[in-house]
Design a protein around this motif. Structure first.
Motif, short mmCIF file in Angstrom:
data_model
loop_
_atom_site.label_atom_id
_atom_site.label_comp_id
_atom_site.label_asym_id
_atom_site.label_seq_id
_atom_site.Cartn_x
_atom_site.Cartn_y
_atom_site.Cartn_z
N LYS A 45 -10.55 -29.61 10.57
CA LYS A 45 -11.56 -30.63 11.01
C LYS A 45 -12.86 -30.63 11.19
N ARG A 48 -14.25 -30.81 17.05
CA ARG A 48 -14.91 -31.39 18.64
C ARG A 48 -16.27 -29.83 18.59
N HIS A 77 -9.77 -24.58 21.00
CA HIS A 77 -8.24 -25.10 20.96
C HIS A 77 -7.64 -24.34 19.42
N SER A 80 -4.63 -22.67 21.27
CA SER A 80 -4.48 -23.54 21.80
C SER A 80 -2.78 -24.54 20.27
N ASP A 84 0.70 -23.40 20.34
CA ASP A 84 1.69 -24.56 20.34
C ASP A 84 2.66 -24.70 19.46
N ARG A 96 -2.64 -26.85 9.46
CA ARG A 96 -3.60 -26.50 8.38
C ARG A 96 -3.35 -25.33 6.76
N GLN A 156 -0.17 -29.78 28.26
CA GLN A 156 1.21 -29.32 27.49
C GLN A 156 1.91 -29.39 27.91
N LYS A 179 -4.06 -33.49 26.98
CA LYS A 179 -3.49 -32.66 26.17
C LYS A 179 -4.95 -32.36 25.06
N THR A 180 -5.15 -33.76 25.35
CA THR A 180 -5.98 -33.75 23.80
C THR A 180 -7.27 -34.03 24.26
N GLN A 217 -6.17 -39.81 19.31
CA GLN A 217 -4.46 -39.24 19.47
C GLN A 217 -4.10 -40.67 18.84
C1 GRG Z 1 -0.19 -23.81 24.04
C2 GRG Z 1 -1.76 -24.88 25.72
C3 GRG Z 1 -1.65 -25.34 24.80
C4 GRG Z 1 -1.75 -26.51 24.29
C5 GRG Z 1 -1.11 -26.98 23.27
C6 GRG Z 1 -4.05 -29.45 21.64
C7 GRG Z 1 -2.23 -28.75 21.82
C8 GRG Z 1 -2.22 -28.47 23.65
C9 GRG Z 1 -1.25 -28.42 20.79
C10 GRG Z 1 -1.74 -28.78 19.91
C11 GRG Z 1 -0.39 -30.00 18.63
C12 GRG Z 1 -0.94 -31.38 18.75
C13 GRG Z 1 -0.71 -32.25 17.54
C14 GRG Z 1 -2.10 -32.32 19.86
C15 GRG Z 1 -2.68 -33.28 19.60
C16 GRG Z 1 -4.09 -32.62 19.49
C17 GRG Z 1 -4.06 -32.51 18.30
C18 GRG Z 1 -4.41 -33.79 17.55
C19 GRG Z 1 -4.47 -31.64 17.56
C20 GRG Z 1 -4.79 -31.25 16.50
O1 GRG Z 1 -5.91 -30.95 16.96
P1 GRG Z 1 -6.99 -31.38 14.95
O2 GRG Z 1 -6.54 -32.48 14.70
O3 GRG Z 1 -6.46 -30.24 14.10
O4 GRG Z 1 -8.91 -31.58 15.77
P2 GRG Z 1 -7.47 -29.36 13.29
O5 GRG Z 1 -6.57 -28.65 12.94
O6 GRG Z 1 -8.11 -29.88 12.40
O7 GRG Z 1 -8.24 -28.39 13.76
#
Ligand code: GRG
Length: 286
Positions: A45, A48, A77, A80, A84, A96, A156, A179-180, A217
Protein backbone atom coordinates in the motif's frame (compact mmCIF):
# COMPACT_ATOMS: atom_id res chain seq x y z
CA UNK A 1 -7.31 16.68 -6.38
CA UNK A 2 -9.16 13.40 -5.95
CA UNK A 3 -7.47 11.34 -3.19
CA UNK A 4 -7.40 8.08 -5.17
CA UNK A 5 -5.67 9.90 -8.03
CA UNK A 6 -3.25 11.61 -5.63
CA UNK A 7 -2.39 8.28 -3.98
CA UNK A 8 -1.85 6.47 -7.28
CA UNK A 9 0.31 9.27 -8.72
CA UNK A 10 2.52 9.21 -5.64
CA UNK A 11 2.66 5.40 -5.51
CA UNK A 12 3.98 5.48 -9.10
CA UNK A 13 6.75 7.89 -8.07
CA UNK A 14 7.53 5.79 -4.98
CA UNK A 15 7.72 2.59 -7.04
CA UNK A 16 10.05 4.22 -9.58
CA UNK A 17 12.31 5.42 -6.78
CA UNK A 18 12.33 1.99 -5.11
CA UNK A 19 13.29 0.42 -8.45
CA UNK A 20 16.19 2.81 -8.83
CA UNK A 21 17.41 2.28 -5.26
CA UNK A 22 17.65 -1.50 -5.74
CA UNK A 23 18.62 -2.08 -9.39
CA UNK A 24 19.10 -5.46 -11.00
CA UNK A 25 22.65 -6.77 -10.87
CA UNK A 26 24.91 -9.03 -12.95
CA UNK A 27 27.34 -9.58 -10.09
CA UNK A 28 27.93 -13.07 -8.60
CA UNK A 29 25.49 -12.19 -5.80
CA UNK A 30 22.78 -10.95 -8.18
CA UNK A 31 20.30 -13.31 -6.45
CA UNK A 32 20.31 -10.91 -3.50
CA UNK A 33 19.06 -8.03 -5.66
CA UNK A 34 16.56 -10.28 -7.39
CA UNK A 35 15.15 -11.34 -4.02
CA UNK A 36 15.13 -7.76 -2.73
CA UNK A 37 13.22 -6.58 -5.78
CA UNK A 38 10.74 -9.46 -5.48
CA UNK A 39 9.83 -8.34 -1.96
CA UNK A 40 10.17 -4.59 -2.41
CA UNK A 41 8.33 -4.20 -5.70
CA UNK A 42 5.40 -6.42 -4.72
CA UNK A 43 2.22 -4.39 -4.49
CA UNK A 44 2.25 -2.88 -0.99
CA UNK A 45 0.00 0.00 0.00
CA UNK A 46 3.06 2.30 0.45
CA UNK A 47 1.32 4.00 3.39
CA UNK A 48 4.54 5.06 5.09
CA UNK A 49 6.21 6.76 2.10
CA UNK A 50 2.85 8.30 1.15
CA UNK A 51 2.70 9.85 4.62
CA UNK A 52 6.20 11.33 4.29
CA UNK A 53 5.35 12.87 0.91
CA UNK A 54 2.01 14.24 2.15
CA UNK A 55 3.65 15.71 5.26
CA UNK A 56 6.34 17.49 3.24
CA UNK A 57 3.74 18.81 0.80
CA UNK A 58 1.55 20.03 3.68
CA UNK A 59 4.50 21.82 5.26
CA UNK A 60 5.40 23.44 1.94
CA UNK A 61 8.71 21.61 1.67
CA UNK A 62 10.27 20.23 -1.51
CA UNK A 63 8.41 16.98 -2.28
CA UNK A 64 11.15 15.83 -4.68
CA UNK A 65 13.54 15.87 -1.73
CA UNK A 66 11.20 13.56 0.15
CA UNK A 67 11.12 10.62 -2.27
CA UNK A 68 14.38 8.89 -1.32
CA UNK A 69 13.93 9.35 2.45
CA UNK A 70 10.34 8.10 2.13
CA UNK A 71 11.61 5.03 0.27
CA UNK A 72 14.26 4.41 2.95
CA UNK A 73 11.34 3.86 5.33
CA UNK A 74 9.73 1.45 2.85
CA UNK A 75 13.05 -0.48 2.72
CA UNK A 76 12.89 -0.90 6.49
CA UNK A 77 9.21 -1.83 6.36
CA UNK A 78 9.85 -4.46 3.68
CA UNK A 79 12.74 -5.98 5.64
CA UNK A 80 10.46 -6.26 8.67
CA UNK A 81 7.80 -8.06 6.61
CA UNK A 82 10.37 -10.51 5.16
CA UNK A 83 11.72 -11.34 8.62
CA UNK A 84 8.25 -11.48 10.14
CA UNK A 85 7.19 -14.13 7.60
CA UNK A 86 10.14 -16.46 8.36
CA UNK A 87 9.48 -19.82 10.03
CA UNK A 88 11.21 -18.61 13.22
CA UNK A 89 8.70 -15.74 13.49
CA UNK A 90 5.14 -15.79 12.11
CA UNK A 91 5.83 -18.52 9.56
CA UNK A 92 3.57 -17.05 6.89
CA UNK A 93 3.44 -18.48 3.38
CA UNK A 94 2.01 -15.44 1.61
CA UNK A 95 2.75 -11.74 1.58
CA UNK A 96 1.24 -8.99 -0.55
CA UNK A 97 -0.78 -11.57 -2.47
CA UNK A 98 2.27 -13.59 -3.48
CA UNK A 99 4.29 -16.43 -1.93
CA UNK A 100 6.45 -15.08 0.91
CA UNK A 101 10.09 -14.49 0.01
CA UNK A 102 11.36 -17.60 1.84
CA UNK A 103 8.93 -19.70 -0.22
CA UNK A 104 10.53 -18.54 -3.45
CA UNK A 105 14.17 -18.18 -2.36
CA UNK A 106 16.09 -20.28 0.19
CA UNK A 107 15.37 -19.27 3.79
CA UNK A 108 18.95 -18.04 4.31
CA UNK A 109 18.59 -15.76 1.28
CA UNK A 110 15.35 -14.34 2.67
CA UNK A 111 17.05 -13.58 5.98
CA UNK A 112 19.97 -11.89 4.22
CA UNK A 113 17.63 -9.95 1.90
CA UNK A 114 15.97 -8.47 4.98
CA UNK A 115 19.41 -7.62 6.38
CA UNK A 116 20.36 -5.99 3.08
CA UNK A 117 17.25 -3.81 2.92
CA UNK A 118 17.77 -2.73 6.54
CA UNK A 119 21.39 -1.77 5.89
CA UNK A 120 20.63 -0.18 2.55
CA UNK A 121 18.04 2.17 4.07
CA UNK A 122 20.75 3.88 6.11
CA UNK A 123 23.16 3.94 3.15
CA UNK A 124 20.48 5.72 1.10
CA UNK A 125 19.85 8.30 3.84
CA UNK A 126 23.56 8.95 4.43
CA UNK A 127 24.07 9.70 0.72
CA UNK A 128 21.26 12.12 -0.03
CA UNK A 129 23.23 15.07 -1.39
CA UNK A 130 20.36 17.59 -1.58
CA UNK A 131 19.64 17.51 2.17
CA UNK A 132 21.94 19.20 4.68
CA UNK A 133 24.25 16.99 6.76
CA UNK A 134 22.20 17.97 9.79
CA UNK A 135 18.99 16.80 8.13
CA UNK A 136 20.61 13.53 7.05
CA UNK A 137 21.84 12.87 10.57
CA UNK A 138 18.42 13.64 12.02
CA UNK A 139 16.71 11.25 9.59
CA UNK A 140 19.22 8.48 10.37
CA UNK A 141 18.76 8.98 14.12
CA UNK A 142 14.95 9.06 13.85
CA UNK A 143 14.80 5.91 11.75
CA UNK A 144 17.30 3.99 13.91
CA UNK A 145 15.36 4.96 17.00
CA UNK A 146 11.86 4.19 15.71
CA UNK A 147 12.82 0.92 13.99
CA UNK A 148 15.15 -0.24 16.78
CA UNK A 149 15.10 -1.87 20.20
CA UNK A 150 12.72 0.61 21.77
CA UNK A 151 10.68 0.80 18.58
CA UNK A 152 9.57 -1.72 15.95
CA UNK A 153 12.01 -4.49 16.93
CA UNK A 154 11.11 -4.13 20.62
CA UNK A 155 7.44 -4.44 19.66
CA UNK A 156 8.17 -7.60 17.71
CA UNK A 157 9.91 -9.07 20.77
CA UNK A 158 6.80 -8.39 22.89
CA UNK A 159 4.78 -10.10 20.15
CA UNK A 160 7.03 -13.18 20.18
CA UNK A 161 6.81 -13.38 23.97
CA UNK A 162 3.04 -13.00 23.82
CA UNK A 163 2.58 -15.81 21.31
CA UNK A 164 1.65 -18.49 23.79
CA UNK A 165 0.30 -16.28 26.55
CA UNK A 166 -2.73 -14.17 27.19
CA UNK A 167 -1.63 -10.56 27.42
CA UNK A 168 -3.20 -7.52 29.07
CA UNK A 169 -4.76 -4.72 27.04
CA UNK A 170 -1.96 -2.42 28.23
CA UNK A 171 0.69 -4.74 26.85
CA UNK A 172 -1.27 -5.09 23.61
CA UNK A 173 -1.27 -1.32 23.20
CA UNK A 174 2.43 -0.99 23.97
CA UNK A 175 3.23 -3.80 21.54
CA UNK A 176 1.32 -2.21 18.65
CA UNK A 177 2.50 1.30 19.44
CA UNK A 178 6.04 -0.02 19.02
CA UNK A 179 5.64 -2.66 16.33
CA UNK A 180 3.41 -0.71 13.94
CA UNK A 181 3.12 2.82 15.31
CA UNK A 182 6.80 3.71 15.52
CA UNK A 183 7.56 3.37 11.81
CA UNK A 184 4.42 5.26 10.84
CA UNK A 185 5.40 8.00 13.29
CA UNK A 186 8.90 8.08 11.78
CA UNK A 187 7.34 8.59 8.33
CA UNK A 188 5.55 11.74 9.55
CA UNK A 189 8.59 13.00 11.48
CA UNK A 190 10.68 12.55 8.34
CA UNK A 191 8.35 14.99 6.60
CA UNK A 192 8.82 17.57 9.36
CA UNK A 193 12.63 17.28 9.16
CA UNK A 194 12.74 17.46 5.36
CA UNK A 195 10.48 20.54 5.35
CA UNK A 196 12.58 22.05 8.16
CA UNK A 197 9.71 23.08 10.44
CA UNK A 198 10.01 24.19 14.06
CA UNK A 199 10.48 21.68 16.88
CA UNK A 200 7.07 22.68 18.21
CA UNK A 201 5.33 21.72 14.96
CA UNK A 202 7.44 18.58 14.65
CA UNK A 203 6.28 17.48 18.11
CA UNK A 204 2.61 17.99 17.19
CA UNK A 205 3.07 16.06 13.96
CA UNK A 206 4.79 13.28 15.86
CA UNK A 207 1.69 12.95 18.06
CA UNK A 208 -0.45 12.91 14.91
CA UNK A 209 1.74 10.04 13.60
CA UNK A 210 1.43 8.11 16.85
CA UNK A 211 -2.35 8.40 16.69
CA UNK A 212 -2.73 7.27 13.11
CA UNK A 213 -0.23 4.45 13.70
CA UNK A 214 -2.45 2.95 16.38
CA UNK A 215 -5.63 3.55 14.36
CA UNK A 216 -4.01 1.82 11.37
CA UNK A 217 -3.16 -1.23 13.49
CA UNK A 218 -6.68 -1.47 14.93
CA UNK A 219 -8.11 -1.52 11.40
CA UNK A 220 -5.51 -4.11 10.42
CA UNK A 221 -6.76 -6.33 13.25
CA UNK A 222 -10.38 -5.86 12.14
CA UNK A 223 -9.53 -6.75 8.52
CA UNK A 224 -7.46 -9.71 9.68
CA UNK A 225 -10.29 -10.89 11.84
CA UNK A 226 -12.81 -10.89 9.00
CA UNK A 227 -10.40 -12.87 6.81
CA UNK A 228 -9.81 -15.38 9.60
CA UNK A 229 -13.58 -15.60 10.07
CA UNK A 230 -13.87 -16.77 6.50
CA UNK A 231 -11.14 -19.34 7.04
CA UNK A 232 -12.66 -20.36 10.41
CA UNK A 233 -9.24 -20.36 12.01
CA UNK A 234 -8.33 -19.53 15.59
CA UNK A 235 -7.74 -15.94 16.67
CA UNK A 236 -4.53 -14.88 18.29
CA UNK A 237 -5.09 -13.55 21.81
CA UNK A 238 -3.13 -10.42 21.01
CA UNK A 239 -5.45 -8.34 18.87
CA UNK A 240 -7.81 -5.43 19.36
CA UNK A 241 -10.87 -7.34 18.18
CA UNK A 242 -10.54 -10.04 20.81
CA UNK A 243 -10.42 -7.33 23.51
CA UNK A 244 -12.98 -4.86 22.14
CA UNK A 245 -15.11 -6.77 19.62
CA UNK A 246 -15.41 -5.56 16.00
CA UNK A 247 -17.68 -2.60 16.81
CA UNK A 248 -15.64 -1.58 19.84
CA UNK A 249 -12.44 -1.74 17.79
CA UNK A 250 -14.04 0.36 15.03
CA UNK A 251 -15.15 2.95 17.58
CA UNK A 252 -11.67 3.02 19.14
CA UNK A 253 -10.07 3.60 15.71
CA UNK A 254 -12.50 6.44 14.92
CA UNK A 255 -11.82 8.07 18.28
CA UNK A 256 -8.07 7.96 17.74
CA UNK A 257 -8.53 9.33 14.23
CA UNK A 258 -10.41 12.24 15.79
CA UNK A 259 -7.47 12.94 18.15
CA UNK A 260 -5.17 12.80 15.12
CA UNK A 261 -7.31 15.40 13.34
CA UNK A 262 -7.22 17.64 16.42
CA UNK A 263 -3.42 17.55 16.26
CA UNK A 264 -3.54 18.67 12.63
CA UNK A 265 -5.69 21.64 13.60
CA UNK A 266 -2.88 22.82 15.88
CA UNK A 267 -0.47 23.62 13.05
CA UNK A 268 -0.83 26.65 10.77
CA UNK A 269 -0.91 24.77 7.46
CA UNK A 270 -3.55 23.50 5.07
CA UNK A 271 -3.76 19.91 6.34
CA UNK A 272 -6.54 18.68 4.02
CA UNK A 273 -4.39 16.04 2.28
CA UNK A 274 -2.98 14.63 5.52
CA UNK A 275 -6.48 14.49 6.95
CA UNK A 276 -7.80 12.66 3.88
CA UNK A 277 -4.89 10.25 3.91
CA UNK A 278 -5.46 9.39 7.56
CA UNK A 279 -9.17 8.83 6.78
CA UNK A 280 -8.13 6.49 3.98
CA UNK A 281 -5.91 4.57 6.45
CA UNK A 282 -8.80 4.09 8.87
CA UNK A 283 -11.68 3.50 6.45
CA UNK A 284 -9.70 1.24 4.11
CA UNK A 285 -11.01 -2.17 3.12
CA UNK A 286 -7.66 -3.85 2.35
C1 GRG B 1 10.75 -8.69 12.13
C2 GRG B 1 11.96 -6.73 13.16
C3 GRG B 1 10.73 -7.34 12.71
C4 GRG B 1 9.61 -6.65 12.84
C5 GRG B 1 8.35 -7.11 12.32
C6 GRG B 1 6.03 -4.91 10.89
C7 GRG B 1 6.27 -6.17 11.62
C8 GRG B 1 7.29 -6.14 12.68
C9 GRG B 1 5.65 -7.30 11.31
C10 GRG B 1 4.68 -7.45 10.21
C11 GRG B 1 3.45 -8.15 10.68
C12 GRG B 1 2.37 -7.21 10.96
C13 GRG B 1 1.01 -7.56 10.52
C14 GRG B 1 2.65 -6.14 11.62
C15 GRG B 1 1.70 -5.13 11.94
C16 GRG B 1 2.05 -3.96 11.13
C17 GRG B 1 1.42 -4.04 9.83
C18 GRG B 1 0.00 -3.74 9.74
C19 GRG B 1 2.16 -4.42 8.80
C20 GRG B 1 1.65 -4.46 7.44
O1 GRG B 1 1.75 -3.17 6.91
P1 GRG B 1 0.99 -2.72 5.62
O2 GRG B 1 -0.45 -3.09 5.76
O3 GRG B 1 1.65 -3.69 4.54
O4 GRG B 1 1.31 -1.31 5.35
P2 GRG B 1 1.88 -3.41 2.98
O5 GRG B 1 2.10 -4.80 2.43
O6 GRG B 1 0.69 -2.74 2.41
O7 GRG B 1 3.12 -2.59 2.88
Amino acid sequence: MDLAFYIQANINKINQTLESLVPESRLPHSALFQAARYALLSPGKRIRPLLTLATVETLKGNVNHALEPACAIELIHTYSLIHDDLPCMDNDDFRRGKPALHKVFPEGHALLTGDFLLTHAFYVLANISYLTSEQRLMLIAILANHAGGNGMIGGQVIDLQANNDLITFDILQTMHKMKTGELITAAVEFGAVIANVSLEHRKILKEFGQNIGIAFQIIDDILDHSQKDQKKSKFAPQDYVSFLGVNGAQEAAKKILQSAEEKLQMIPYDTKTLKELSHFMVYRTY
